[in-house]
Design an enzyme around this catalytic site. Structure first.
Site, mmCIF file in Angstrom:
data_model
loop_
_atom_site.group_PDB
_atom_site.id
_atom_site.type_symbol
_atom_site.label_atom_id
_atom_site.label_comp_id
_atom_site.label_asym_id
_atom_site.label_seq_id
_atom_site.Cartn_x
_atom_site.Cartn_y
_atom_site.Cartn_z
ATOM 1 N N TRP A 180 -4.592 10.322 -4.983
ATOM 2 C CA TRP A 180 -5.802 10.996 -5.481
ATOM 3 C C TRP A 180 -6.948 10.033 -5.765
ATOM 4 O O TRP A 180 -8.060 10.459 -6.009
ATOM 5 C CB TRP A 180 -5.460 11.735 -6.796
ATOM 6 N N ASN A 181 -6.683 8.707 -5.805
ATOM 7 C CA ASN A 181 -7.719 7.816 -6.357
ATOM 8 C C ASN A 181 -8.904 7.618 -5.418
ATOM 9 O O ASN A 181 -10.023 7.394 -5.873
ATOM 10 C CB ASN A 181 -7.118 6.495 -6.847
ATOM 11 N N GLY A 259 0.533 5.064 -2.004
ATOM 12 C CA GLY A 259 0.835 5.556 -3.344
ATOM 13 C C GLY A 259 1.621 4.511 -4.105
ATOM 14 O O GLY A 259 1.528 3.315 -3.806
ATOM 15 N N SER A 260 2.415 4.976 -5.048
ATOM 16 C CA SER A 260 3.106 4.028 -5.930
ATOM 17 C C SER A 260 4.308 3.401 -5.237
ATOM 18 O O SER A 260 4.909 3.991 -4.334
ATOM 19 C CB SER A 260 3.559 4.767 -7.192
ATOM 20 N N GLU A 281 1.386 1.488 1.901
ATOM 21 C CA GLU A 281 0.352 0.821 1.095
ATOM 22 C C GLU A 281 0.656 1.180 -0.347
ATOM 23 O O GLU A 281 0.373 2.298 -0.776
ATOM 24 C CB GLU A 281 -1.042 1.347 1.472
ATOM 25 N N CYS A 315 -6.026 0.481 -6.274
ATOM 26 C CA CYS A 315 -4.828 -0.339 -6.035
ATOM 27 C C CYS A 315 -5.147 -1.825 -5.989
ATOM 28 O O CYS A 315 -4.305 -2.646 -6.299
ATOM 29 C CB CYS A 315 -4.160 0.095 -4.746
ATOM 30 N N GLU A 411 0.952 -2.428 -13.073
ATOM 31 C CA GLU A 411 -0.488 -2.158 -12.993
ATOM 32 C C GLU A 411 -0.827 -1.124 -14.070
ATOM 33 O O GLU A 411 -0.125 -0.131 -14.241
ATOM 34 C CB GLU A 411 -0.897 -1.688 -11.590
ATOM 35 N N GLU A 488 -3.891 -1.480 7.642
ATOM 36 C CA GLU A 488 -4.799 -0.383 7.989
ATOM 37 C C GLU A 488 -6.198 -0.953 8.174
ATOM 38 O O GLU A 488 -6.575 -1.920 7.511
ATOM 39 C CB GLU A 488 -4.787 0.677 6.888
HETATM 40 N N1 LIG Z 1 -1.959 -0.124 -1.378
HETATM 41 C C1 LIG Z 1 -2.892 0.810 -1.266
HETATM 42 O O1 LIG Z 1 -3.662 0.844 -0.315
HETATM 43 C C2 LIG Z 1 -3.025 1.856 -2.334
HETATM 44 C C3 LIG Z 1 -4.152 2.684 -2.318
HETATM 45 C C4 LIG Z 1 -4.294 3.656 -3.303
HETATM 46 C C5 LIG Z 1 -3.320 3.797 -4.291
HETATM 47 N N2 LIG Z 1 -2.248 2.980 -4.267
HETATM 48 C C6 LIG Z 1 -1.235 3.108 -5.331
HETATM 49 O O2 LIG Z 1 -0.992 4.482 -5.623
HETATM 50 C C7 LIG Z 1 -0.616 4.646 -6.974
HETATM 51 C C8 LIG Z 1 -1.458 5.713 -7.631
HETATM 52 O O3 LIG Z 1 -1.424 6.873 -6.920
HETATM 53 P P1 LIG Z 1 -0.450 8.085 -7.329
HETATM 54 O O4 LIG Z 1 -0.216 8.121 -8.773
HETATM 55 O O5 LIG Z 1 -1.008 9.289 -6.680
HETATM 56 O O6 LIG Z 1 0.884 7.630 -6.623
HETATM 57 P P2 LIG Z 1 2.150 8.518 -6.300
HETATM 58 O O7 LIG Z 1 3.088 7.627 -5.578
HETATM 59 O O8 LIG Z 1 2.644 9.241 -7.478
HETATM 60 O O9 LIG Z 1 1.588 9.643 -5.309
HETATM 61 C C9 LIG Z 1 1.045 9.346 -4.045
HETATM 62 C C10 LIG Z 1 1.271 10.535 -3.131
HETATM 63 O O10 LIG Z 1 2.662 10.743 -3.000
HETATM 64 C C11 LIG Z 1 2.986 12.080 -3.362
HETATM 65 N N3 LIG Z 1 4.334 12.077 -3.920
HETATM 66 C C12 LIG Z 1 4.716 11.893 -5.211
HETATM 67 N N4 LIG Z 1 6.069 11.959 -5.288
HETATM 68 C C13 LIG Z 1 6.536 12.182 -4.037
HETATM 69 C C14 LIG Z 1 7.831 12.347 -3.463
HETATM 70 N N5 LIG Z 1 8.934 12.281 -4.194
HETATM 71 N N6 LIG Z 1 7.923 12.562 -2.132
HETATM 72 C C15 LIG Z 1 6.811 12.623 -1.370
HETATM 73 N N7 LIG Z 1 5.558 12.488 -1.843
HETATM 74 C C16 LIG Z 1 5.428 12.257 -3.161
HETATM 75 C C17 LIG Z 1 1.897 12.515 -4.316
HETATM 76 O O11 LIG Z 1 1.783 13.907 -4.352
HETATM 77 C C18 LIG Z 1 0.692 11.851 -3.655
HETATM 78 O O12 LIG Z 1 0.271 12.635 -2.556
HETATM 79 C C19 LIG Z 1 -0.843 3.298 -7.608
HETATM 80 O O13 LIG Z 1 0.392 2.650 -7.717
HETATM 81 C C20 LIG Z 1 -1.749 2.580 -6.613
HETATM 82 O O14 LIG Z 1 -1.695 1.180 -6.683
HETATM 83 C C21 LIG Z 1 -2.066 2.037 -3.323
HETATM 84 O O1 LIG Z 2 -6.959 2.189 -4.138
HETATM 85 C C1 LIG Z 2 -6.862 1.534 -3.154
HETATM 86 C C2 LIG Z 2 -7.739 1.535 -1.966
HETATM 87 C C3 LIG Z 2 -9.141 1.249 -2.278
HETATM 88 C C4 LIG Z 2 -9.806 0.499 -1.161
HETATM 89 O O2 LIG Z 2 -9.622 0.831 0.015
HETATM 90 O O3 LIG Z 2 -10.536 -0.425 -1.476
#
Ligand SMILES: NC(=O)c1ccc[n+]([C@@H]2O[C@H](COP(=O)([O-])OP(=O)(O)OC[C@H]3O[C@@H](n4cnc5c(N)ncnc54)[C@H](O)[C@@H]3O)[C@@H](O)[C@H]2O)c1
Ligand SMILES: O=CCCC(=O)O
Length: 509
Positions: A180-181, A259-260, A281, A315, A411, A488
């Site tokens: 969502w971020n 995501g996480s 990612e 992130c 984080e 990416e």
């Molecule tokens: N490395 C990157 O490019 C990057 C970019 C943005 C965010 N992030 C990371 O994302 C995290 C924050 O985002 P968040 O809270 O939405 O993360 P999250 O992992 O909870 O959710 C990410 C996505 O996964 C889905 N999801 C959750 N549980 C799931 C499951 N069991 N099976 C399948 N899908 C599932 C969520 O609905 C959402 O669409 C932070 O840790 C951040 O660092 C990383």
């Molecule tokens: O949250 C992570 C991605 C943000 C970015 O692309 O700079």
């Protein structure tokens, strides 16, 4: 705007999905999709029952509700993507580039509406949301260019009369799961590359910010992406089951997840059942190092851009700020003074520089990180408490003299700059690398030899040296260790969505 109740039909079950047609004043209301998901070119409420609410984190009010789609809908989405692949993969790179360019144009023409949607469901200030649309759209123009440079190789042969060549082909049906971020850019960074390479996709939208994903699907439809090439599933309740289906369905050949790290590990286990190609990612814990030979004013501007971007919910945000002993007091005072000037509030209000957090749990996490650090001796220079107004707000915070605590390992994902004191380069490299993740790392120095040494020594996928802002479509975005794998954007990004095939041609002598 008028309230409408839309009768949607899906998989044989008519159902009322009631929500406002466009609760925002959009110039192009067709971008507000309230029916549900998008399967085979049609908007649908899916086969499930019930709905989930999407809340504006800037005021706590419900923005709309969407139907809960199911595993059955996900299977349908995969089947549609599988069918559509047969023709989409045969399109030429030039045809796909033309469609991506069209998407870029439509996104750009509608950038203000798309930004309004982001601010309403994610909370970030409008200026940041506008920046995200520019950034998000740039992936379509970037990959329109990369598509037509999809070169293969001719490889010298050890055997006479044989010519070794390679061609690059789409992976197939790809599942895309995003957070969502950055409701727009996290989707476009994957989607543009996936389409450029000739794949079809099933997107699982984040339940906090689904409207941005649906708007992208609508724009792609308007740009001429054929039915079934992009499918979107929306759900909150069935997220784990839908994720499992995407990881285990044999017709899906790749899962691309942002995501996480916690969820990444679940998906990797599930995807092992069918050995899918994966790009992950994941979370970060970025160190931000300020050496005593840095330009302090530039370093402060860098840490503000990096740490407080999207109120710390990025992130690649700095999580641990290491400042060298000689400049520590000056740096911390100046940083605190700069942070005191932030204007926190609802993202659509004039003058607001920093918006809310995504939900109450995010606010609680920041509070727990502050409280624990303070209990171990940290001092609050500014902020430190949640803000008691509707929505989910936390005071932009600077802590000094932080010791060993949870922030070192996790984080915070919130507006908290934790300052640590260090003495030597060797010591700070050891501290910076003392984490299981490795997404981004930053440092400021005016010493050119140190710049090269430290850039090489940080165990991360991306380094910002004398800058706190690294993101753009042309760079390889990604991490190492538990921050995931794959890249990416950039000239490397396309290959994550391709298989390289050898064609050895014999009998040429
Ligand atoms: N490395 C990157 O490019 C990057 C970019 C943005 C965010 N992030 C990371 O994302 C995290 C924050 O985002 P968040 O809270 O939405 O993360 P999250 O992992 O909870 O959710 C990410 C996505 O996964 C889905 N999801 C959750 N549980 C799931 C499951 N069991 N099976 C399948 N899908 C599932 C969520 O609905 C959402 O669409 C932070 O840790 C951040 O660092 C990383
Ligand atoms: O949250 C992570 C991605 C943000 C970015 O692309 O700079």
């Amino acid at each position: 705007m008028t309230q409408t109740a839309t009768l949607t039909r899906s998989m044989g079950t008519p159902r009322m999905a009631s929500s406002s047609a466009a609760p925002l004043k959009l110039s192009n209301p067709s971008l507000w999709k309230s029916e549900g998901g998008f399967l085979n070119g049609k908007w649908t409420s899916g086969s499930g029952s019930g709905s989930f609410k999407v809340v504006n984190p800037g005021n706590g009010q419900t923005l709309g509700s969407l139907p809960e789609m199911t595993v059955e809908d996900t299977k349908q989405a995969v089947n549609h993507a599988h069918e559509a692949l047969k023709t989409w993969r045969q399109t030429s790179e030039y045809e796909r580039a033309a469609i991506l360019t069209k998407i870029f144009q439509i996104m750009t023409e509608n950038s203000e509406d798309l930004a309004q949607i982001i601010t309403a469901e994610n909370g970030k200030p409008l200026a940041d949301a506008r920046g995200e649309i520019t950034y998000g759209a740039s992936y379509f123009s970037w990959y329109a260019g990369e598509a037509i440079r999809n070169y293969g190789d001719v490889i010298p042969s050890a055997v006479k009369g044989v010519q070794n060549t390679t061609i690059k082909q789409p992976v197939g049906v790809c599942a895309i799961i995003t957070p969502w971020n950055f409701p727009n850019a996290m989707v476009t960074r994957k989607l543009a590359a996936a389409l450029a390479a000739g794949n079809t996709v099933v997107l699982k939208a984040p339940s906090e910010t689904p409207y941005s994903v649906l708007a992208i699907a609508e724009i792609a439809r308007q740009a001429g992406v054929p039915d079934g090439v992009i499918n979107v599933v929306v759900t909150e309740k069935h997220t784990p089951d839908v994720g499992k289906e995407l990881c285990e369905n044999p017709l899906v050949h790749k899962v691309s997840f942002t995501g996480s790290t916690r969820v990444g590990k679940i998906l990797m286990k599930q995807a092992s059942s069918t050995l899918k190609k994966l790009s992950f990612e994941l979370g970060g814990n970025a160190p931000f190092i300020v050496f005593s030979d840095a330009d302090i004013e530039k370093a402060i501007a860098g840490v503000i851009a990096c740490k407080f971007r999207q109120s710390g919910q990025t992130c690649v945000c700095a999580n641990r700020v290491y400042v060298q002993d000689e400049i520590y007091d000056e740096f911390s005072e100046k940083l605190a003074a700069a942070v005191r000037k932030f204007q926190v509030g609802e993202g659509n209000k004039e003058g607001v520089t920093h918006g809310p957090l995504i939900h109450a749990a995010a606010v609680d996490k920041v509070q727990s990180h502050v409280d624990e650090a303070v209990s171990k001796g940290a001092k609050v220079l500014v902020g430190g408490k949640k803000i008691d107004i509707p929505g989910y707000f936390f005071e932009p915070t600077v802590l000094s003299d932080v010791n060993d605590c949870a922030i070192n390992r996790e984080e915070t994902f919130g507006p908290l700059a934790a300052l640590y004191r260090f003495k030597t380069e060797e010591e700070v490299i050891r501290l910076a690398n003392d984490t299981e993740v490795g997404l981004a790392g930053y440092f400021f120095t005016e010493n050119i030899a140190r710049l090269h040494r430290v850039a090489a020594a940080l165990e991360v996928g991306m380094v910002g040296a004398n800058t706190g802002a690294i993101s753009q479509a042309s760079i390889p975005f990604g991490g190492v260790q538990e921050s995931g794998f794959g890249r990416e954007g950039s000239k490397y990004g396309l290959q994550d969505w391709q298989n390289i095939k050898l064609v050895a041609i014999g009998g040429l002598n």
